[in-house]
Design an enzyme around this catalytic site. Structure first.
Site, short mmCIF file in Angstrom:
data_model
loop_
_atom_site.label_atom_id
_atom_site.label_comp_id
_atom_site.label_asym_id
_atom_site.label_seq_id
_atom_site.Cartn_x
_atom_site.Cartn_y
_atom_site.Cartn_z
N GLY B 242 0.81 -1.21 0.00
CA GLY B 242 0.00 0.00 0.00
C GLY B 242 0.84 1.25 0.00
CD GLU B 266 5.13 -3.54 -3.42
OE1 GLU B 266 5.07 -2.32 -3.69
OE2 GLU B 266 4.41 -4.40 -3.93
CB CYS B 303 3.68 -0.78 -6.82
SG CYS B 303 3.77 -2.53 -7.18
#
Lengths: 529, 529
Positions: B242, B266, B303
């Site tokens: 997140g 992460e 991400c």
């Protein structure tokens, strides 16, 4: 002892810009040692870390072979310090010559073991998954992973191992081996020993043409130097050996940084020993003698000292306890590392005595030279132990507490109540161990190393050693502080995707020029691709 | 969709004891989904963790083969959910069917990869150093080391991967594989998807006779459930995917516990791409098209989205930037996961626009359906970028910032100024890469994965993948969140010293009954001893 200047090493240069001065203490003579040390100033700390950061890009890219030369040169230069190092060690620790020489040998052995490790090279854990250009729906890229150093490391020297866990100890050796520059916060109790070892490291770095900044040595008398180091943005990891209080504080300090960094702190442990009835029936007296030796070893100043012996209420346990007390108190007393350490010992054992339900089994009652503790054995029953968490506190010194549990159920409850430990020991008769699976399972959950029919003191330096356990034995039980795998604390993996062959690190190239053991498409092999 | 009950799973039992209720949102329809979820109560959280702790001793001792059955059964049960799962996923995420099916495949593939890993068994990294009873001055004991699970793990589902990084995603799969029970904090944006997957895990656990408590699923609408989980004394580790803010807060919360625990978070990344002049000269237009696709992929909600493109001021960079903007804005817009995510996107790109020196290159200017962002490309020069740290903030969505540096020196300064990143990409002509060693060295220091002539989106699941970089890309760069080696986050080594053969785990026995690859006296081998 004219070699001792009292200065820091900022890179290769001696430096003494600060205002705070301090001395070390000779516990045998009960007097200060002659040298005066200059604590590192804020500016010097910043310089040392800045130089470490500047040295990092070139140091990390040196081949393992070159860094191995450096580590071996450190070992040689420590040896070349000769008797001056041994004498200084003894003046600052009160420990005997045999111990000093043994610890020097261990320190040199560790350095050479890491040199061998990085010269061979497979420690980088090369993992290669080759491309599958025809895979559907999307092609699989070529991916190759290797361990790379994380950056400058702050190493905190320990009080109880002036050599093996200090300036050129396991933390420094493993970090340098990984390719991380090191800034040492020297332990205030043995700053002279630290300075001598630092001079050896500096000589070795110069002789093997390492970049300046790869190593610095900072004197400190309190907590400020260490705090500044841990908070410095260019420090990327911390190695620490010492108390639960200090190690936990540094861990939390590091977590509060703008960029949190890993802190590997190896801290306290009372190293529970489970004595099953069969073992005591078979040779209780022999075990009592072994444990008297183990508790007394190094005046009890070991993180693996057996501070807690658990058993089932019985005549055999009572007999064992009495012999243990008698044997321990029959030993010649010896001085501790420092008056403060003796003071902590006195306080810690007084707190134990002050708890209702504890009983003194034996206490050394002869005359005591300065800074010398009276060895003690105490006992308590399981119920009281469970009610009083303070009985789990480590009493650093020649002390052990025997806990008599009323049955196996209470024994397991006691084990489950313990904090994390470096070691746990099982004393059992040959046929006895498989009758107590729950005891073994509970003990395993609490410890980093399980010992069968032995003593916890004595930490072998080898790949299979685990020195580190669940908190508060250490701050990250996923790593070891001793043995070659301790290098993993200071590295992180990097993957290269579709990277050109000739630009890959040699460890990842198809032809495998170093002949490393690699994981290639799931298979471990030393073959080229 | 009658399957959705809105309840938590506390162990195998649906449970809805709490008072707080919430709904998920359909971003395509711009309306709440019909189901009502009951947030886990304090008592339910405590029950779930208590059951996990109770299940741990039996779960950890199951052979790898048994846990592999469990993981494969989860994969099968997820498949058996069929179209209901795909439809629910789409209703809660606004993502298209192809993506839903692809992510389901990835999730099942991960579970099966971990099943294969633990069935084979060498992942435990067995290290054996046999005794040398005749060694002087002291005999060498027999030492054997193996990885053991650390205990119950809290897993935080991500917003952007409702399957692959959520309830039965990589964190859960790796923790269960290691032998750690898992308590999932389901992501509030896709609680129904989470409940369906949780029901599959519960079925699989029952079918393969796993201990109850090995898995629980907690609904949550805010931060309280997660905070209580992380603070619970029986939780021994945390997996999180997140934001930097939330991940860092959990990391610090865990460090403040009486017993600190590891948090593997992460978090954010802007995934810098270095475009060297040769690459742009050779095929700048082609790269601009590739990058328009990569930035737009998944509406930029990855991400590994390339949020920062660095180059040298030149006509070629300008041409690349213009084509990138044109191509990106020519794509059909698509809705984001949630109105809040769109809101963050709007705020983030408005902040970029508000900084003096930034210029809008292109912006989608057609009409936008609900919850749909306008894709944007911006640019800035290197000097401005260096002066304004806020330009490094991740804008989660179809956005990228091109930085034109005046020369290579400034380019390196810009790279050095960056925070840690999941990936770094180099676009270079064949002969160009070896002319810029400092660029590559600087980039390597910042990232977990280096990509040559490609795009960072697309994270292969394989042993050589590193998904995790220096902070703030992740909280502990020493581990990966993707790939089979991510199992290492949840284990710690334990050594057995002089332990009886028949009481050792099979992985450490002389006869090597499982045929594992082990390190025996320094040599990697599958041979028995």
């Amino acid at each position: 002892m004219s070699e001792i200047t009292g200065k820091n090493y900022i890179g290769f240069e001696p430096s003494a810009a600060g205002d705070n001065r301090f001395q070390t203490f000779n516990p045998q003579e009960n007097a200060a040692n002659p040298w005066e040390f200059v604590e590192a100033s804020e500016k010097e700390i910043d310089q040392a870390v800045g130089m470490a950061a500047a040295a990092f890009p070139s140091f990390k890219t040196l081949p393992g072979k070159r860094r191995a030369e450096f580590l071996r040169a450190i070992s040689d230069e420590i040896e070349a310090l000769g008797d001056a190092l041994i004498q200084t060690y003894m003046l600052e620790s009160g420990l005997p010559e045999g111990r000093a020489k043994g610890e020097r040998g261990r320190t040199m052995g560790q350095l050479r073991a890491f040199a061998d490790l990085i010269e061979e090279g497979s420690w980088v854990e090369a993992v290669i998954d080759t491309a599958q250009p025809d895979r559907t729906p999307v092609p699989k890229p070529d991916l190759r992973k290797i361990s790379v150093p994380i950056g400058p490391i702050a190493v905190f020297g320990s009080s109880n191992f002036p050599l093996a866990y200090s300036t050129a100890g396991g933390d420094t050796a493993s970090a340098l081996a990984a390719g991380c520059p090191v800034v040492v916060k020297s332990h205030p109790m043995h700053a002279a020993t630290g300075e001598l070892v630092a001079s050896a490291i500096v000589k070795a770095a110069q002789r093997t043409q390492m970049p300046e900044g790869v190593f610095s040595n900072l004197n400190s008398s309190g907590i400020e130097v260490g705090q500044q180091l841990v908070k410095h943005p260019e420090i990327k990891g911390v190695g620490f050996t010492g108390s639960i209080k200090a190690g936990t504080a540094l861990y939390r300090l590091a977590a509060q940084r703008e960029e949190p960094i890993p802190v590997f702190a190896e801290m306290g442990s009372i190293n529970p020993v489970i004595s099953l009835p069969g073992a005591l029936a078979e040779k209780g007296e022999w075990w009592a003698e072994q444990y008297a030796n183990s508790v007394a070893l190094g005046v009890g100043q070991f993180c693996t000292n057996p501070g807690l012996i658990l058993g089932l209420e019985s005549e055999a346990l009572e007999a064992f306890t009495q012999i243990l007390g008698k044997e321990l108190c029959a030993k010649d007393p010896a001085c501790m590392l420092h008056p403060k350490i003796l003071e902590n010992y006195q306080e810690g054992s007084a707190q134990m005595s002050g708890k209702s339900g504890t009983q003194l089994v034996a206490e050394y009652n002869g005359s005591l030279p300065p800074n010398t503790p009276a060895a003690r054995v105490m006992r308590v029953n399981g119920t009281t132990f469970l009610e009083e968490p303070a009985l789990q506190h480590e009493v650093f010194g020649p002390f052990t507490l025997v806990v008599a549990c009323e049955d196996e159920k209470e024994l397991i409850t006691v084990i489950n109540s313990l904090g994390g430990q470096l070691t746990g020991t099982l004393l059992a008769a040959a046929t006895e161990i498989n009758q107590h699976p729950e005891v073994v399972s509970a003990l395993q959950q609490k410890v980093g190393r399980l010992i069968f029919n032995g003593v916890p003191t004595g930490v072998e330096v080898c790949p299979a050693m685990q020195h580190g356990g669940p908190f508060p034995a250490s701050t990250d039980s996923r790593f070891t502080a001793v043995g070659t795998l301790s290098i993993r604390r200071w590295v992180r993996p990097v993957s290269y995707q579709n990277w050109p062959q000739d630009q890959l690190p040699p460890e990842l190239q198809d032809k495998n020029p170093m002949g490393l053991l690699r994981l290639v498409n799931g298979e471990a092999t030393r073959e080229p691709i």
